[in-house]
Design a protein around this motif. Structure first.
Motif, mmCIF file in Angstrom:
data_model
loop_
_atom_site.group_PDB
_atom_site.id
_atom_site.type_symbol
_atom_site.label_atom_id
_atom_site.label_comp_id
_atom_site.label_asym_id
_atom_site.label_seq_id
_atom_site.Cartn_x
_atom_site.Cartn_y
_atom_site.Cartn_z
ATOM 1 N N PHE A 94 0.836 -1.197 0.000
ATOM 2 C CA PHE A 94 0.000 0.000 0.000
ATOM 3 C C PHE A 94 0.872 1.248 0.000
ATOM 4 N N VAL A 95 1.867 1.264 0.869
ATOM 5 C CA VAL A 95 2.757 2.416 0.951
ATOM 6 C C VAL A 95 3.486 2.584 -0.385
ATOM 7 N N LYS A 96 3.934 1.449 -0.945
ATOM 8 C CA LYS A 96 4.685 1.503 -2.199
ATOM 9 C C LYS A 96 3.794 2.047 -3.320
ATOM 10 N N GLU A 97 2.535 1.518 -3.385
ATOM 11 C CA GLU A 97 1.612 1.990 -4.424
ATOM 12 C C GLU A 97 1.387 3.483 -4.313
ATOM 13 N N GLY A 98 1.220 3.937 -3.060
ATOM 14 C CA GLY A 98 0.978 5.351 -2.824
ATOM 15 C C GLY A 98 2.134 6.181 -3.330
ATOM 16 N N LEU A 99 3.336 5.708 -3.081
ATOM 17 C CA LEU A 99 4.515 6.454 -3.503
ATOM 18 C C LEU A 99 4.597 6.503 -5.020
ATOM 19 N N LEU A 100 4.274 5.339 -5.655
ATOM 20 C CA LEU A 100 4.326 5.293 -7.109
ATOM 21 C C LEU A 100 3.291 6.230 -7.701
ATOM 22 N N THR A 101 2.075 6.208 -7.129
ATOM 23 C CA THR A 101 1.013 7.043 -7.663
ATOM 24 C C THR A 101 1.395 8.509 -7.583
ATOM 25 N N SER A 102 1.910 8.914 -6.410
ATOM 26 C CA SER A 102 2.215 10.331 -6.281
ATOM 27 C C SER A 102 3.409 10.707 -7.155
ATOM 28 N N ALA A 103 4.346 9.756 -7.318
ATOM 29 C CA ALA A 103 5.488 10.054 -8.173
ATOM 30 C C ALA A 103 5.026 10.236 -9.609
ATOM 31 N N GLY A 104 4.107 9.360 -10.074
ATOM 32 C CA GLY A 104 3.573 9.450 -11.427
ATOM 33 C C GLY A 104 2.908 10.787 -11.654
ATOM 34 N N LEU A 105 2.115 11.199 -10.677
ATOM 35 C CA LEU A 105 1.374 12.446 -10.819
ATOM 36 C C LEU A 105 2.306 13.645 -10.781
ATOM 37 N N LEU A 106 3.382 13.491 -10.047
ATOM 38 C CA LEU A 106 4.345 14.573 -9.946
ATOM 39 C C LEU A 106 4.879 14.909 -11.333
ATOM 40 N N LEU A 107 5.079 13.839 -12.133
ATOM 41 C CA LEU A 107 5.577 14.067 -13.479
ATOM 42 C C LEU A 107 4.463 14.608 -14.382
ATOM 43 N N ALA A 108 3.234 14.082 -14.145
ATOM 44 C CA ALA A 108 2.153 14.395 -15.066
ATOM 45 C C ALA A 108 1.525 15.772 -14.844
ATOM 46 N N THR A 109 1.548 16.268 -13.617
ATOM 47 C CA THR A 109 0.813 17.500 -13.342
ATOM 48 C C THR A 109 1.701 18.717 -13.557
ATOM 49 N N GLU A 110 1.229 19.596 -14.433
ATOM 50 C CA GLU A 110 2.041 20.732 -14.864
ATOM 51 C C GLU A 110 2.460 21.609 -13.685
ATOM 52 N N SER A 111 1.456 22.000 -12.858
ATOM 53 C CA SER A 111 1.802 22.946 -11.800
ATOM 54 C C SER A 111 2.682 22.321 -10.722
ATOM 55 N N PHE A 112 2.766 20.982 -10.720
ATOM 56 C CA PHE A 112 3.619 20.340 -9.738
ATOM 57 C C PHE A 112 5.100 20.559 -10.044
ATOM 58 N N SER A 113 5.397 20.963 -11.322
ATOM 59 C CA SER A 113 6.801 21.133 -11.677
ATOM 60 C C SER A 113 7.450 22.215 -10.810
ATOM 61 N N SER A 114 6.613 23.145 -10.302
ATOM 62 C CA SER A 114 7.167 24.209 -9.476
ATOM 63 C C SER A 114 7.319 23.766 -8.010
ATOM 64 N N PHE A 115 6.826 22.566 -7.703
ATOM 65 C CA PHE A 115 6.850 22.083 -6.324
ATOM 66 C C PHE A 115 8.187 21.418 -6.032
ATOM 67 N N THR A 116 8.986 22.028 -5.187
ATOM 68 C CA THR A 116 10.286 21.416 -4.910
ATOM 69 C C THR A 116 10.150 20.417 -3.790
ATOM 70 N N VAL A 117 10.800 19.268 -3.951
ATOM 71 C CA VAL A 117 10.670 18.183 -2.993
ATOM 72 C C VAL A 117 11.191 18.578 -1.623
ATOM 73 N N LEU A 118 12.130 19.518 -1.613
ATOM 74 C CA LEU A 118 12.721 19.900 -0.341
ATOM 75 C C LEU A 118 11.779 20.771 0.498
ATOM 76 N N GLN A 119 10.856 21.439 -0.203
ATOM 77 C CA GLN A 119 9.922 22.325 0.489
ATOM 78 C C GLN A 119 8.927 21.491 1.301
ATOM 79 N N LYS A 120 8.646 21.907 2.541
ATOM 80 C CA LYS A 120 7.670 21.142 3.316
ATOM 81 C C LYS A 120 6.263 21.505 2.857
ATOM 82 N N PRO A 121 5.438 20.517 2.520
ATOM 83 C CA PRO A 121 4.110 20.850 2.015
ATOM 84 C C PRO A 121 3.164 21.306 3.122
ATOM 85 N N LYS A 122 2.144 22.044 2.742
ATOM 86 C CA LYS A 122 1.073 22.359 3.696
ATOM 87 C C LYS A 122 0.020 21.262 3.512
ATOM 88 N N VAL A 123 -0.387 20.688 4.615
ATOM 89 C CA VAL A 123 -1.305 19.548 4.525
ATOM 90 C C VAL A 123 -2.607 19.832 5.275
#
Ligand SMILES: Cc1cc2nc3c(=O)[nH]c(=O)nc-3n(C[C@H](O)[C@H](O)[C@H](O)COP(=O)(O)OP(=O)(O)OC[C@H]3O[C@@H](n4cnc5c(N)ncnc54)[C@H](O)[C@@H]3O)c2cc1C
Length: 451
Positions: A7-36
């Motif tokens: 489950f954890v692995k699938e979640g990581l894969l899904t979010s990684a896939g979307l990270l590539l696919a979503t245009e506005s995510f390109s500005s999201f730096t992995v080092l930045q802490k997200p607001k949740v």
């Protein structure tokens, strides 16, 4: 079967896939802490928020009710006598390792909550140790539980096709043994055992819920754990009476509440039960397979009728009684709380819960009296007050906890677990130790770990 690791692995894969696919995510730096933002301040939502808070991540919890705790709901039955009882989650077994560890971490004391069962069956009353299933069946069920651990995946799938009642009958349980098994086990599932998958039943009994291994509750009420976590996160981070109405996901997430307030986050964790998830407008819409799963999953029906008595005529602090009457299971809810007064709780499951919930005070008293009369005579003069809560009508869950029917566990649970764009899911309904406080906490912590 999807394991927690998968489950954890699938979640990581899904979010990684979307990270590539979503245009506005390109500005999201992995080092930045997200607001949740976390939807729901039940045990799963709070556990997620607490983990993120510890990592220094900016969290905000939106809760539709006017209190934290969700389906853990400590209720004061008599303020003067300080008698608190549980309307929702009650027993904490030794298998609930995260709950026990959080109690330890937050300085919450535990009390023994082991009860001893009397029985009312066919109008005959039996004291503890004077009843039970036959020795032959006792031996057989012990073996079935032992063999369960060694089942091959294909055998698990086969077992999941059957309901627990049919499985028991097929394995030689019949007559009084089957009646008792149904009365006792339906307390755990909140429905008749004809509704429950045989696989999930055995899974449940070999993990969370051996009755003799259900010994604790939190001193002062299980709701104290929710309060303690909320204090640690910071009350200003938890907005009560904020019901999420709309979730719009793109690069970020925009959340609109029914009061018109709008919030934005990088990621969200939705810990709402499926019924509540359905009432949210999702843009884009939830995937068809997830929506189908949400539409399929049932929640069981539990009714708790609390009775405050002027004295504890049942004498034993550990009193409980399984009955074949409508009141179903009656137990001492104020065990070891100092007072001459005491609270008995009728915990009724399935159709019985529905029947009790439709009665007025007098009707409920008649049903309670019917169950208590053979053991204690007329107790009506000792009754000071009743309070009834029917989880089947609860606005947000429409039931007490999810119930996996035959053929659902391996098919729809993984679908419900899958993240969707920037949303991760948590809640007892997707937990390995499903229908428990522990399961809720574990899924919340797993969702937090994915962020
Ligand atoms: C009668 C009963 C008996 C139980 N007995 C036991 C037991 O003995 N032992 C045990 O371990 N477990 C028991 N449980 C199960 C346990 O209580 C639950 O598994 C657990 O509390 C569920 O937590 P959760 O966070 O998954 O869901 P919830 O507690 O339901 O939390 C979800 C939260 O989301 C909120 N919400 C929903 N929709 C929205 C929205 N649109 N916007 C904002 N907020 C929203 C809800 O108000 C709720 O507070 C029992 C439960 C019941 C009802």
């Amino acid at each position: 079967m999807t394991t927690r690791r998968q489950f954890v692995k699938e979640g990581l894969l899904t979010s990684a896939g979307l990270l590539l696919a979503t245009e506005s995510f390109s500005s999201f730096t992995v080092l930045q802490k997200p607001k949740v933002i976390i939807i729901g301040a039940g045990f799963s939502g709070l556990a997620a928020a607490y983990q993120l808070h510890k990592r220094g991540i900016d969290v905000l919890v939106l809760e539709a009710r006017n209190r934290v705790g969700g389906r853990v709901f400590t209720y004061t039955m008599d303020a003067k006598e300080k008698l608190n009882v549980e309307l929702g989650g009650e027993w904490i077994s030794k298998a609930q390792k995260r709950i026990l560890s959080l109690c330890d971490e937050l300085g919450l004391l535990l009390q023994d909550n082991l009860l001893q069962a009397h029985l009312l069956y066919k109008n005959q009353y039996f004291k503890p140790y004077e009843w039970g299933v036959s020795p032959e069946w006792q031996k057989k069920i012990a073996k079935l539980k032992m063999d369960f651990a060694d089942l091959r995946p294909e055998d698990q799938l086969e077992m999941d096709k059957l309901d627990w009642w049919r499985y028991l009958l097929n394995n030689g349980c019949d007559g009084r043994d089957l009646d008792i098994q149904n009365l006792v086990d339906s307390i755990d599932f909140g429905e008749s055992i004809r509704q429950v998958s045989a696989y999930t039943a055995l899974h449940h009994f070999t993990t969370v819920a051996e009755r003799k291994e259900l010994p604790y509750k939190i001193v002062g009420g299980n709701g104290k754990l929710a309060e303690a976590i909320a204090d640690k996160i910071g009350r200003e981070k938890i907005k009560l009476n904020y019901r999420v109405q709309k979730i719009e996901q793109g690069g970020r997430v925009k959340i609109t509440c029914t009061n018109g307030e709008v919030f934005e986050a990088d990621k969200i964790i939705c810990s709402a039960p499926t019924q509540a998830m359905k009432t949210i407008e999702w843009l884009p819409k939830l995937p068809v397979d997830k929506m189908d799963a949400i539409n399929e999953l049932q929640y069981s029906r539990v009714n708790k009728n609390l009775m405050l008595f002027s004295n504890r005529f049942w004498k034993d602090e550990r009193f409980d009684m399984v009955t074949d009457s409508t009141a179903h299971f009656i137990y001492h809810g104020s065990k070891d709380q100092k007072s001459v007064k005491g609270v008995l709780i009728s915990y009724a499951a399935g159709d019985k819960a529905d029947v009790i919930s439709k009665q007025n005070e007098t009707g409920r008293m008649v049903l309670m009296q019917q169950a208590l009369l053979p053991a204690f005579g007329n107790i009506k003069p000792l009754l000071e007050k009743q309070f009834n809560y029917y989880w089947g009508d609860d606005e947000f869950s429409k039931g007490s906890y999810a119930i996996y029917r035959p053929g659902q566990w391996f098919r729809i649970r993984p679908v419900l677990q899958k993240p969707f764009i920037n949303t991760y899911f948590a809640g007892e309904h997707i937990a390995e130790l499903q229908a428990s406080m522990e399961g809720a906490v574990v899924t919340g912590e797993e969702a937090a770990a994915m962020i």
